[in-house]
Design an enzyme around this catalytic site. Sequence first.
Site, short mmCIF file in Angstrom:
data_model
loop_
_atom_site.label_atom_id
_atom_site.label_comp_id
_atom_site.label_asym_id
_atom_site.label_seq_id
_atom_site.Cartn_x
_atom_site.Cartn_y
_atom_site.Cartn_z
N ARG A 55 0.81 -1.22 0.00
CA ARG A 55 0.00 0.00 0.00
C ARG A 55 0.84 1.27 0.00
O ARG A 55 0.40 2.31 -0.48
CB ARG A 55 -0.94 -0.01 1.20
CG ARG A 55 -1.91 -1.19 1.19
CD ARG A 55 -2.94 -1.11 2.30
NE ARG A 55 -3.80 -2.28 2.29
CZ ARG A 55 -3.60 -3.37 3.03
NH1 ARG A 55 -2.55 -3.42 3.84
NH2 ARG A 55 -4.41 -4.40 2.97
N ILE A 56 2.02 1.23 0.57
CA ILE A 56 2.83 2.45 0.67
C ILE A 56 4.22 2.28 0.08
O ILE A 56 4.96 3.25 -0.06
CB ILE A 56 2.96 2.92 2.13
CG1 ILE A 56 3.65 1.85 2.99
CG2 ILE A 56 1.61 3.27 2.70
CD1 ILE A 56 3.90 2.28 4.42
#
Length: 488
Positions: free
Chosen positions: A359-360
Site C-alpha cells: 500500500r505504501i
Amino acid sequence: MPNSRGAFAPSNYRFGLRLSERGYVVGIGDGIALIRGLPTARMDELISFDDGSTGLVFQLSKDMLGAILLAQSQGIKAGMSVQHTGRKLEIGVGEVLLGRVVDPLGNALDGLPDPGFREFHPLEAAAPPIIERDFVKEPLYTGSKIVDALIPIGKGQRQLIIGDDGTGKSTLALDAVINQRGRDVLCVIVLIGQTRASVAGTIETLRQTCALDYTVVVVAEANALPGFRYLAPFAGCAIAEHWMRLGRDTLVVYDDLTRHAQSYRELSLLLQRPPGREAYPGDIFYLHSRLLERSTVLGLPAGGGSMTALPIIETRQGELSAYIPTNLISITDGQIYFDSKLFASGILPAIDIGRSVSRIGGKAQHPAIKAASARIRLDYLQFLELELFARFGARLEAGVEEKLRQGRLLREILKQNPLEPLSEQAHLAWLRAYGEGLLNVLSPEQAAAGLQQVFEQLPGSGLKLESSKSQWLDRLKHWLSETYEPAA
C-alpha cells in the site's frame, strides 16, 4: 564500622521497621504460577520466588494473579513465598548481539559466553507517537524480482508474508536478510515455535552467506515454555527498536506469528480467561497491533532510524478470511501472498501477484524501477486471464497468441531460485530489457539461461540505466540478436 556482632554494616544503614508485601503460590504447572497476595502488583512486573525462580505478572484478578515463569527451578511448589521486585522485564541490547543466537531473555544459545550487556531495553514499550514519525520514502530491497518490481517495500513498512505451510515464505524472508549485506541495515530474525533442526538450518544458512555478521537470531523453540514463545517477538522488536532510536535502519522478521498467537491462546486458557472466536482471547488483535505499530520511520529529531517488519503468518488451504490472517492483514501495510497451487506447479517464488499488494511501498520505490515496471503487473494479470480463456480450446487470433507467448516468457523471467537475491541494478536491467522488447527473442525455455547472461553483461554498478537509449541497451540488443534466434 563493625556492628555489635562484629560484622561490618554500611555507613548509611538505618535501623527501623520495614513493611513489604509477600504473596504465596497456590498453583503451579505448564509454565504458569497462580499467586495470592501482592495486592499492589502491576502488569508486566517481575516477581521473585524464594527458591530463586523469577516470573512475570501476566494477569490480575480480584484475589489472585497469574505469572509466566521465566526461570523455573525444580523446588518451586505451592505455598512458596513470592515478593515484588519493582522492575519490568528488559533485554540486553547493542552491538554485542550481532552474530549471536539468544533466547527472549538475552541468554546465549550458541555455545558462546553470554553477551556482556551494557545497555538494556524494555520488551514492552509504547509505539512511537505520530509526531516522532516520518514518511516511508526509502526502498528496502529484498532481492526478489517480483517483490522489488511489483510489490515494493519501503524502510519502516510492515509487510505481511502470508500463505500455506511449506510454500516458501521463510525463504523469501531469508533472501531479504541476505540481501542487506553491505547496505548498513541491521537484521533481527525471531524464530517462534520451530523445531531445533529448522532453527539450526536457518542459522547455518545465515552463516554460509555471511549474513550472520549483521544479524541477531532470537529463538523460542517448539519445546520452550509458552511464556518464552509469547515473549520472543517482543524481545526481537526491543533489540531492533534500540538501534532505530540510534538512527540505524533495521529489519525484523517474525517467523511466525501464527505460533505466537497460539502460544498466547495457550497462556490465556491456562489462566482461565474467557475464550472468544476460535478460543482466542478478546485482546488477540491488540497483541499483534501493539507489536507491529512499533515498526516505523523516525524523523530526524527522534533519531532518524527505521524498523521494517516482515511478519509471517500461516493459512490453511489458502483461507485468507480466517481470524488471525484477517487481523494481521488489517494491521500491516500490505501482504505478499504465497499460493500452494503455484508452488505445486513449480512457479517459484509462488507469489500470487493478483492477491499481493504494497500500500505504501510504491512511494519509496526508485523512480527508474517504478517507471520500468509500470505496466508489467497489468500485463501479467491480463495474461493470466487470457491463459484461463485459452484452456477452453477456442481459436485465437495471432495478436492474442503473441500476448500469450510474451506472458509465458514473463512468467519464466519472474522465476527465481531460493537464496539468490538480485541487486537493484540487475532488477532495473531486466525491467529495461523487457520493456524495450529486447527479451522477445528468447523463448520461455531460454528465459533462465538468457537472463543470467544478460546480468553478466551489466556495466559497472549502481542505478545508471536511466535512459532507454543508453549505450548498454543498444549493446545488449545487438548481443541478444547475435546470440539467439527470434522466438517463434
